[in-house]
Write an enzyme that holds these catalytic residues in place. Structure first.
Site, PDB file in Angstrom:
ATOM      1  CB  SER A  21      -0.934  -0.035   1.211  1.00 10.84           C
ATOM      2  OG  SER A  21      -1.937   0.939   1.095  1.00 10.84           O
ATOM      3  CG  ASN A  22      -0.436   4.693  -1.239  1.00  8.61           C
ATOM      4  OD1 ASN A  22      -1.064   5.452  -0.501  1.00  8.61           O
ATOM      5  ND2 ASN A  22      -0.992   4.109  -2.295  1.00  8.61           N
ATOM      6  NE  ARG A  23       4.693   7.977   4.796  1.00 12.46           N
ATOM      7  CZ  ARG A  23       5.763   8.594   5.233  1.00 12.46           C
ATOM      8  NH1 ARG A  23       6.943   8.227   4.819  1.00 12.46           N
ATOM      9  NH2 ARG A  23       5.655   9.578   6.096  1.00 12.46           N
ATOM     10  CB  SER A  24      -2.975   7.873   0.508  1.00 11.84           C
ATOM     11  OG  SER A  24      -4.224   8.530   0.581  1.00 11.84           O
ATOM     12  CB  ALA A  88      -2.561   7.445  -2.933  1.00 10.85           C
TER      13      ALA A  88
END
Ligand code: CTP
Ligand code: CA
Length: 214
Positions: A21-24, A88
């Site tokens: 995943s990502n940091r959104s 994101a």
């Protein structure tokens, strides 16, 4: 207007217990959804997993993966007047996600990734969307140039650029600083709370939508 908003990160499963995943945080998309609803618009929020409460009076479609988000957007976009893609989206997903937990073996491992569909980039070309189309561009360098490239490639009316390398703004923060990139000009919006910025963005997008209708 009927407005579709995508928000949050996506989660791409590696196995039943792990994901990429990502940091959104989803904060910008949720603030925008709330601002559109407060301005009297009908909002459909398609969101990846976040810790945020869904703002009142909003239709909500929860999703996990980019493919699920793509499918949800494809189902609803045709009846929208405007769409703002603040999610994101993971650009790649693991090529396979076995049903059983991956057991460790050996000193290194390689994960093969394959490209996810570009949801915003499909809105005009594949989903034949003719309403007002707005995207975001999260960049760590050459913000204006990259944002303008996305505006053209994805056939948007507006790209909202933000420099995610600047400390204290962006991804996990309540604050942001934006560069609005239109086909014929750009405009910098100084650092402010996402809540305030959202109301400003709603007004910008209302004007775009009115102009588009003629
Ligand atoms: N986006 C999307 N689907 C994807 C990737 C991005 O809908 N698979 C949308 C985002 O929601 C955002 C815009 O496209 O509105 C730009 O996202 P960004 O990650 O900045 O651009 P990419 O086109 O993915 O390019 P890159 O990450 O290589 O800079
Ligand atoms: Ca990307």
């Amino acid at each position: 207007m009927k407005v579709l908003i995508t928000a949050g990160p996506t989660r791409e499963p590696l196995d039943p217990v792990r994901y990429l995943s990502n940091r959104s945080s989803g904060k910008m998309g949720y603030a925008l959804a709330a601002a559109f609803a407060e301005a009297g618009h009908h909002v459909l929020l398609v969101s990846g997993p976040t810790d945020l409460d869904v703002p009142p009076g909003i239709d909500f479609v929860p999703v996990e993966t980019a493919l699920e988000m793509f499918e949800a957007v494809g189902r609803h976009l045709f009846r929208m007047d405007a769409a703002v893609f603040a999610a994101a989206v993971a650009d790649y997903r693991p090529a396979s996600a076995p049903d059983q937990k991956i057991k460790k073996s050996g000193e290194s491992m390689t994960i093969e990734l394959i490209r996810n569909p570009d949801i915003l980039g499909s809105a005009r070309s594949k989903m034949n969307f003719t309403g007002t189309l707005v995207g975001f561009a999260a960049e760590t360098e050459n913000l204006e140039e990259h944002a303008r490239g996305k505006l053209v490639r994805k056939q948007c009316d507006l790209i909202i650029g933000n420099d995610v390398s600047k400390p204290g703004i962006g991804f996990e923060s309540d604050r942001n600083e934006l560069l609005l990139v239109y086909p014929n000009h750009s405009e910098a919006i100084p650092e402010d709370e996402k809540h305030h910025l959202s109301h400003r963005l709603v007004r910008e997008i209302e004007v775009l939508a009115a102009t588009r209708k003629g």
